[in-house]
Scaffold this active site. Structure first.
Site, PDB file in Angstrom:
ATOM      1  N   CYS A   1       0.987  -1.143   0.007  1.00  0.00           N
ATOM      2  CA  CYS A   1      -0.053   0.053  -0.080  1.00  0.00           C
ATOM      3  C   CYS A   1       0.799   1.199  -0.059  1.00  0.00           C
ATOM      4  O   CYS A   1       1.649   1.348   0.840  1.00  0.00           O
ATOM      5  CB  CYS A   1      -0.842  -0.159   1.214  1.00  0.00           C
ATOM      6  SG  CYS A   1      -1.658   1.412   1.459  1.00  0.00           S
TER       7      CYS A   1
ATOM      8  N   CYS B   1       0.502   3.157   3.206  1.00  0.00           N
ATOM      9  CA  CYS B   1       1.012   2.604   4.439  1.00  0.00           C
ATOM     10  C   CYS B   1       2.714   2.799   4.441  1.00  0.00           C
ATOM     11  O   CYS B   1       3.228   3.012   5.289  1.00  0.00           O
ATOM     12  CB  CYS B   1       0.743   1.388   4.377  1.00  0.00           C
ATOM     13  SG  CYS B   1      -0.812   0.886   4.996  1.00  0.00           S
TER      14      CYS B   1
ATOM     15  N   ASP C   1       0.474  16.643  -1.086  1.00  0.00           N
ATOM     16  CA  ASP C   1      -0.057  15.964  -2.092  1.00  0.00           C
ATOM     17  C   ASP C   1       1.092  16.372  -3.490  1.00  0.00           C
ATOM     18  O   ASP C   1       1.509  17.435  -3.599  1.00  0.00           O
ATOM     19  CB  ASP C   1      -1.224  16.360  -2.753  1.00  0.00           C
ATOM     20  CG  ASP C   1      -1.709  15.411  -3.730  1.00  0.00           C
ATOM     21  OD1 ASP C   1      -2.734  14.810  -3.326  1.00  0.00           O
ATOM     22  OD2 ASP C   1      -1.227  15.163  -4.918  1.00  0.00           O
TER      23      ASP C   1
ATOM     24  N   HIS D   1      -4.431   0.829   8.214  1.00  0.00           N
ATOM     25  CA  HIS D   1      -4.999   0.888   6.866  1.00  0.00           C
ATOM     26  C   HIS D   1      -6.270   0.699   6.782  1.00  0.00           C
ATOM     27  O   HIS D   1      -6.779  -0.406   7.353  1.00  0.00           O
ATOM     28  CB  HIS D   1      -4.114  -0.378   5.934  1.00  0.00           C
ATOM     29  CG  HIS D   1      -4.646  -0.371   4.907  1.00  0.00           C
ATOM     30  ND1 HIS D   1      -4.014   0.256   3.675  1.00  0.00           N
ATOM     31  CD2 HIS D   1      -5.800  -1.228   4.231  1.00  0.00           C
ATOM     32  CE1 HIS D   1      -4.744  -0.109   2.636  1.00  0.00           C
ATOM     33  NE2 HIS D   1      -5.684  -1.047   2.881  1.00  0.00           N
TER      34      HIS D   1
ATOM     35  N   ASN E   1     -12.602  10.753  -1.778  1.00  0.00           N
ATOM     36  CA  ASN E   1     -12.969  10.031  -3.026  1.00  0.00           C
ATOM     37  C   ASN E   1     -12.867   8.498  -2.422  1.00  0.00           C
ATOM     38  O   ASN E   1     -12.094   8.087  -2.102  1.00  0.00           O
ATOM     39  CB  ASN E   1     -12.025  10.193  -4.339  1.00  0.00           C
ATOM     40  CG  ASN E   1     -11.762  11.766  -4.580  1.00  0.00           C
ATOM     41  OD1 ASN E   1     -12.918  12.518  -4.568  1.00  0.00           O
ATOM     42  ND2 ASN E   1     -10.609  12.214  -4.969  1.00  0.00           N
TER      43      ASN E   1
ATOM     44  N   GLY F   1     -13.378   8.254  -7.969  1.00  0.00           N
ATOM     45  CA  GLY F   1     -12.096   8.760  -8.308  1.00  0.00           C
ATOM     46  C   GLY F   1     -11.186   8.524  -7.450  1.00  0.00           C
ATOM     47  O   GLY F   1      -9.906   9.074  -7.606  1.00  0.00           O
TER      48      GLY F   1
ATOM     49  N   HIS G   1      -5.953   3.301   0.163  1.00  0.00           N
ATOM     50  CA  HIS G   1      -5.992   3.734   1.840  1.00  0.00           C
ATOM     51  C   HIS G   1      -6.718   4.915   1.750  1.00  0.00           C
ATOM     52  O   HIS G   1      -6.413   5.891   1.071  1.00  0.00           O
ATOM     53  CB  HIS G   1      -4.286   3.913   1.930  1.00  0.00           C
ATOM     54  CG  HIS G   1      -4.098   3.806   3.503  1.00  0.00           C
ATOM     55  ND1 HIS G   1      -3.126   3.162   4.133  1.00  0.00           N
ATOM     56  CD2 HIS G   1      -4.449   5.008   4.384  1.00  0.00           C
ATOM     57  CE1 HIS G   1      -2.964   3.752   5.304  1.00  0.00           C
ATOM     58  NE2 HIS G   1      -4.042   4.815   5.511  1.00  0.00           N
TER      59      HIS G   1
ATOM     60  N   HIS H   1      -8.307   8.013   2.510  1.00  0.00           N
ATOM     61  CA  HIS H   1      -7.287   9.588   2.567  1.00  0.00           C
ATOM     62  C   HIS H   1      -8.395  10.701   2.453  1.00  0.00           C
ATOM     63  O   HIS H   1      -9.384  10.652   1.631  1.00  0.00           O
ATOM     64  CB  HIS H   1      -6.305   9.603   1.508  1.00  0.00           C
ATOM     65  CG  HIS H   1      -6.563   9.373   0.154  1.00  0.00           C
ATOM     66  ND1 HIS H   1      -6.548   8.031  -0.454  1.00  0.00           N
ATOM     67  CD2 HIS H   1      -6.772  10.229  -0.853  1.00  0.00           C
ATOM     68  CE1 HIS H   1      -6.994   8.192  -1.520  1.00  0.00           C
ATOM     69  NE2 HIS H   1      -7.187   9.405  -1.936  1.00  0.00           N
TER      70      HIS H   1
HETATM   71  P1  5GP Z   1      -7.251  10.147  -4.992  1.00  0.00           P
HETATM   72  O1  5GP Z   1      -7.427  10.269  -6.429  1.00  0.00           O
HETATM   73  O2  5GP Z   1      -7.128   8.478  -4.628  1.00  0.00           O
HETATM   74  O3  5GP Z   1      -8.428  10.597  -4.268  1.00  0.00           O
HETATM   75  O4  5GP Z   1      -6.022  10.746  -4.417  1.00  0.00           O
HETATM   76  C1  5GP Z   1      -4.707  10.135  -4.468  1.00  0.00           C
HETATM   77  C2  5GP Z   1      -3.726  11.645  -4.213  1.00  0.00           C
HETATM   78  O5  5GP Z   1      -2.624  10.869  -3.805  1.00  0.00           O
HETATM   79  C3  5GP Z   1      -3.452  12.246  -5.595  1.00  0.00           C
HETATM   80  O6  5GP Z   1      -4.117  13.732  -5.131  1.00  0.00           O
HETATM   81  C4  5GP Z   1      -2.344  12.132  -5.867  1.00  0.00           C
HETATM   82  O7  5GP Z   1      -1.487  13.332  -6.255  1.00  0.00           O
HETATM   83  C5  5GP Z   1      -1.476  11.794  -4.484  1.00  0.00           C
HETATM   84  N1  5GP Z   1      -0.366  10.768  -4.829  1.00  0.00           N
HETATM   85  C6  5GP Z   1      -0.138   9.710  -5.308  1.00  0.00           C
HETATM   86  N2  5GP Z   1       0.984   9.318  -5.051  1.00  0.00           N
HETATM   87  C7  5GP Z   1       1.526  10.129  -4.333  1.00  0.00           C
HETATM   88  C8  5GP Z   1       2.800   9.830  -3.733  1.00  0.00           C
HETATM   89  O8  5GP Z   1       3.948   9.055  -4.125  1.00  0.00           O
HETATM   90  N3  5GP Z   1       3.438  11.033  -2.903  1.00  0.00           N
HETATM   91  C9  5GP Z   1       2.331  12.070  -2.550  1.00  0.00           C
HETATM   92  N4  5GP Z   1       2.724  12.885  -1.831  1.00  0.00           N
HETATM   93  N5  5GP Z   1       1.177  11.930  -3.309  1.00  0.00           N
HETATM   94  C10 5GP Z   1       0.895  11.241  -3.910  1.00  0.00           C
HETATM   95 ZN    ZN Z   2      -2.373   1.391   3.610  1.00  0.00          ZN
END
Ligand code: 5GP
Ligand code: ZN
Length: 112
Positions: A3, A6, A29, A45, A85, A91, A96, A98
């Site tokens: 993950c 994680c 982000d 998790h 999301n 989306g 995990h 968030h």
């Molecule tokens: P989701 O689209 O699942 O709601 O949001 C996932 C978020 O995680 C996205 O805004 C993406 O930019 C962020 N993200 C994905 N991989 C990483 C990473 O390795 N490091 C950081 N800091 N953010 C990440």
């Molecule tokens: Zn996780």
């Protein structure tokens, strides 16, 4: 379990820490959608909002306590938006749970 978030909590993948306590970790982000864009997660998790139960729901309260502290620390006095999301149609791209904490710009509503 493999993950991404994680691994970020464990420090195996680097992140820019914004806030941390016993239950919650928040980091910048990697692809910010606002001048301030934090990802706020429970350290434990939980896959998504669809996996909240009577046993783990206290962690959502901890997440929101952390969000209030971050808003104070970061002086987000103009307001902010929290986005969760959930699942494919929602989306969600990282499995995990968030919470996106977005601020420092006027955020459109409805979001589209
Ligand atoms: P989701 O689209 O699942 O709601 O949001 C996932 C978020 O995680 C996205 O805004 C993406 O930019 C962020 N993200 C994905 N991989 C990483 C990473 O390795 N490091 C950081 N800091 N953010 C990440
Ligand atoms: Zn996780």
């Amino acid at each position: 379990m493999d993950c991404l978030f994680c691994s970020i909590v464990k420090g195996e993948i680097p992140s820019t820490k914004i806030y941390e306590d016993e239950w919650v970790y928040a980091f910048a982000d990697i692809d910010p959608q606002a001048p301030f864009h934090a990802i706020v997660i429970p350290k434990e998790h939980i896959a998504s909002a669809a996996d909240i139960t009577a046993e783990n729901s206290y962690l959502l309260a901890k997440v929101y306590e952390a969000i209030a502290k971050i808003a104070e620390n970061e002086k987000l006095s103009g307001g902010f938006r929290v986005v969760n999301n959930c699942g494919h149609d929602g989306g969600q791209t990282v499995g995990h749970i968030h919470f996106h904490l977005l601020a420092r710009r006027n955020l459109a509503w409805p979001p589209g």
